[in-house]
Design an enzyme around this catalytic site. Structure first.
Site, mmCIF file in Angstrom:
data_model
loop_
_atom_site.group_PDB
_atom_site.id
_atom_site.type_symbol
_atom_site.label_atom_id
_atom_site.label_comp_id
_atom_site.label_asym_id
_atom_site.label_seq_id
_atom_site.Cartn_x
_atom_site.Cartn_y
_atom_site.Cartn_z
ATOM 1 N N LYS A 3 26.896 -11.442 -32.258
ATOM 2 C CA LYS A 3 28.108 -10.798 -32.779
ATOM 3 C C LYS A 3 27.949 -10.494 -34.274
ATOM 4 O O LYS A 3 27.082 -11.083 -34.935
ATOM 5 C CB LYS A 3 29.310 -11.712 -32.554
ATOM 6 C CG LYS A 3 29.156 -13.063 -33.257
ATOM 7 C CD LYS A 3 30.212 -14.063 -32.834
ATOM 8 C CE LYS A 3 29.947 -15.416 -33.481
ATOM 9 N NZ LYS A 3 30.970 -16.406 -33.140
ATOM 10 N N ARG A 101 42.614 -21.082 -30.333
ATOM 11 C CA ARG A 101 42.735 -19.646 -30.628
ATOM 12 C C ARG A 101 42.646 -18.789 -29.378
ATOM 13 O O ARG A 101 43.086 -17.631 -29.368
ATOM 14 C CB ARG A 101 41.660 -19.212 -31.635
ATOM 15 C CG ARG A 101 40.250 -19.363 -31.103
ATOM 16 C CD ARG A 101 39.170 -19.012 -32.119
ATOM 17 N NE ARG A 101 37.852 -19.119 -31.489
ATOM 18 C CZ ARG A 101 36.706 -18.979 -32.124
ATOM 19 N NH1 ARG A 101 36.703 -18.725 -33.416
ATOM 20 N NH2 ARG A 101 35.560 -19.083 -31.483
ATOM 21 N N TYR A 226 31.098 -7.394 -67.787
ATOM 22 C CA TYR A 226 32.560 -7.275 -67.868
ATOM 23 C C TYR A 226 33.162 -8.555 -68.449
ATOM 24 O O TYR A 226 32.753 -9.665 -68.081
ATOM 25 C CB TYR A 226 33.152 -7.017 -66.484
ATOM 26 C CG TYR A 226 32.857 -5.626 -65.974
ATOM 27 C CD1 TYR A 226 33.462 -4.517 -66.571
ATOM 28 C CD2 TYR A 226 31.978 -5.420 -64.926
ATOM 29 C CE1 TYR A 226 33.179 -3.231 -66.117
ATOM 30 C CE2 TYR A 226 31.702 -4.153 -64.460
ATOM 31 C CZ TYR A 226 32.301 -3.054 -65.061
ATOM 32 O OH TYR A 226 32.030 -1.793 -64.613
ATOM 33 N N MET A 274 29.381 -4.755 -59.519
ATOM 34 C CA MET A 274 29.267 -4.244 -58.151
ATOM 35 C C MET A 274 27.802 -4.005 -57.767
ATOM 36 O O MET A 274 27.388 -4.309 -56.654
ATOM 37 C CB MET A 274 30.061 -2.942 -58.004
ATOM 38 C CG MET A 274 30.159 -2.474 -56.569
ATOM 39 S SD MET A 274 30.949 -0.860 -56.417
ATOM 40 C CE MET A 274 32.617 -1.210 -56.954
HETATM 41 C C1 LIG Z 1 30.141 -17.567 -32.950
HETATM 42 C C2 LIG Z 1 30.188 -18.353 -31.727
HETATM 43 C C3 LIG Z 1 29.146 -19.228 -31.386
HETATM 44 C C4 LIG Z 1 27.977 -19.499 -32.284
HETATM 45 O O1 LIG Z 1 28.332 -20.465 -33.228
HETATM 46 P P1 LIG Z 1 27.307 -21.000 -34.327
HETATM 47 O O2 LIG Z 1 28.059 -22.050 -35.014
HETATM 48 O O3 LIG Z 1 27.001 -19.825 -35.202
HETATM 49 O O4 LIG Z 1 26.093 -21.477 -33.613
HETATM 50 C C5 LIG Z 1 29.193 -19.857 -30.162
HETATM 51 N N1 LIG Z 1 30.237 -19.658 -29.322
HETATM 52 C C6 LIG Z 1 31.268 -18.850 -29.635
HETATM 53 C C7 LIG Z 1 32.374 -18.675 -28.664
HETATM 54 C C8 LIG Z 1 31.282 -18.174 -30.842
HETATM 55 O O5 LIG Z 1 32.316 -17.381 -31.127
#
Ligand SMILES: *Cc1c(COP(=O)(O)O)cnc(C)c1O
Length: 338
Positions: A3, A101, A226, A274
Site C-alpha cells: 500500500k 477502526r 529563512y 522547500m
Molecule cells: C499496513 C498494514 C500492515 C503492515 O504493517 P507493518 O507494521 O508495516 O508491517 C499489515 N496489515 C494491515 C491490515 C495493514 O494495514
C-alpha cells in the site's frame, strides 16, 4: 503490504523485487491501488484492506480484487457485484479484536457469524484476519487479540481449512513467530524500518541520497536560511544540498538533524527550505559539487536510521518513508536496494 506505493519505495519495483520469495499475494489499502497493481499484470490475489466505499464494488469485481469486509451491507454489495459480472469473487472477513477502526466486532460473532458459509453465494469468504494494535510494544495485548481471533474462528460456520487466517504485521510476525496463522502481512520491516524498539533491527535497505549542489566559504557572521536562525561563528565552509521539505525531508530537522558525506556526519544548519538544505562541512576535506550526501541510510561505518529522523521530527518511521515525495527519483540497485 505494498500500500501507499510500497511505503513510498515504488509498488511495481517492490512487487518485482519480492517475486523470488513467491508471496501468496499482495496487500493494498484502496481499490485504486489494487486496480493499478492488477493493471500492471499482477495475477495473484490482491487484498484491499480499507473498507470499500459502496460505489466501488463494481471496480472490485472488474479487477478481480479480494476486498476485506467489515459489515454485512458490504457482503451483500459484493454478492450483487459478483452476480453482475457472473464470476466467483473471494473476500476476507476482517475481525475487530481491539483496533476499532474496521472489522466485525469479535464480541458479536453470534450475530454476524451465521451469515457466512452459504455455498449458494457467488461471493465467498476465503480468509479471516485481525490487525494488532500494539505488536511493536506489547506482547500481552497482542496475545490477547490472537486469542480473541481464535474464539471467532471457533464460532463461525466456515471450515478452518477453507480459510486463510492471518494477523501479524511486521512486529507481530517478529514477536509471535509461532502463531498458527497461514500468512503474515509484513510492511515496514521489508522497507528497512524498525518494527519495534526491542525487535530485531532491519537492514537499511532504503536510503535518501542527494547531491551537493554548491560549496561556499563564508566569513564570520554570515546568516543562513529563512529567519536567519543560524549565523557562522567564524570562517566556515557550507555545502548546499539539493533536497528540502518539498521532497519530504522533515522541516523539523533544521538546526537539529545531520547528513553523512564521505562517511562522516555533518550537521544540518539553518532552516530547511522547500528545495535546499545546508550542512556545515568545515571539518571535512575535499567536498565538491556533485558529491553524494546521505540523509537516510548508511555511508561507510555511519548510518542515519529512519528512526533517528522520525524521533527528531516527532513522528514514526512509517510517516518519514511514505512522506518522500514523487520529486525524488526512486533508484533501484541491482541487489534489490532502493
Ligand atoms: C499496513 C498494514 C500492515 C503492515 O504493517 P507493518 O507494521 O508495516 O508491517 C499489515 N496489515 C494491515 C491490515 C495493514 O494495514
Amino acid at each position: 503490504m505494498v500500500k501507499a506505493d510500497a511505503y513510498g519505495l515504488g509498488m511495481s519495483s517492490t512487487v518485482a523485487a519480492l517475486e523470488p520469495v513467491r508471496p501468496w499475494g499482495m496487500g493494498v489499502a484502496t481499490v485504486s491501488e489494487g486496480a493499478a497493481l492488477r493493471g500492471s499484470g499482477y495475477a495473484d490475489p490482491i487484498l484491499v484492506f480499507s473498507p470499500v466505499p459502496p460505489t466501488d464494488f463494481d471496480r472490485v469485481a472488474n479487477h478481480a480484487l479480494t476486498p476485506c469486509l467489515s459489515d454485512l451491507a458490504s457482503v451483500d454489495l459484493l454478492e450483487r457485484a459478483a452476480r453482475r459480472v457472473g464470476k466467483r469473487l473471494d473476500y476476507h472477513i476482517e475481525v475487530d479484536t481491539g483496533m476499532g477502526r474496521s472489522g466485525f466486532d469479535w464480541r458479536d460473532v453470534t450475530t454476524w457469524g451465521p451469515r457466512f458459509g452459504n455455498p449458494e453465494h457467488s461471493a465467498r469468504p476465503t480468509g479471516l484476519f485481525t490487525h494488532f494494535h500494539s505488536a511493536d510494544v506489547d506482547a500481552d495485548a497482542t496475545a490477547e487479540q490472537w486469542r480473541r481471533l481464535g474464539d471467532v474462528l471457533a464460532a463461525v460456520p466456515i471450515s478452518r481449512e477453507s480459510l486463510i487466517v492471518h494477523a501479524a504485521n511486521s512486529a507481530g510476525a517478529l514477536r509471535l513467530p509461532d502463531v498458527a496463522a497461514d500468512a503474515v502481512r509484513p510492511g515496514i520491516y521489508l522497507y528497512g524500518g524498525a518494527a519495534g524498539p526491542e525487535l530485531p533491527p532491519p537492514e537499511a535497505v532504503a536510503a535518501l541520497r542527494v547531491r551537493v549542489i554548491l560549496v561556499r566559504d563564508v566569513p564570520s557572521g554570515t546568516t543562513l536560511g529563512y529567519g536567519a536562525t543560524h549565523a557562522a561563528d567564524g570562517p566556515r565552509r557550507w555545502a548546499t544540498l539539493g533536497v528540502g521539505y518539498g521532497d519530504g525531508l522533515p522541516r523539523s530537522l533544521g538546526n537539529r538533524g545531520r547528513a553523512l558525506i564521505g562517511g562522516r556526519p555533518v550537521p544540518i544548519i539553518g532552516r530547511i527550505s522547500m528545495d535546499m538544505t545546508v550542512v556545515d562541512i568545515t571539518d571535512l576535506e575535499h567536498v565538491e559539487v556533485g558529491d553524494v550526501a546521505t540523509l537516510v541510510g548508511s555511508d561507510g561505518a555511519e548510518t542515519i536510521t529512519l528512526e533517528e529522523v522520525a524521533d527528531l521530527a516527532g513522528t514514526i518511521n512509517y510517516e518519514i518513508l511514505t512522506g518522500f515525495s514523487q520529486r525524488l527519483p526512486r533508484v533501484w540497485m541491482d541487489d534489490g536496494r532502493s
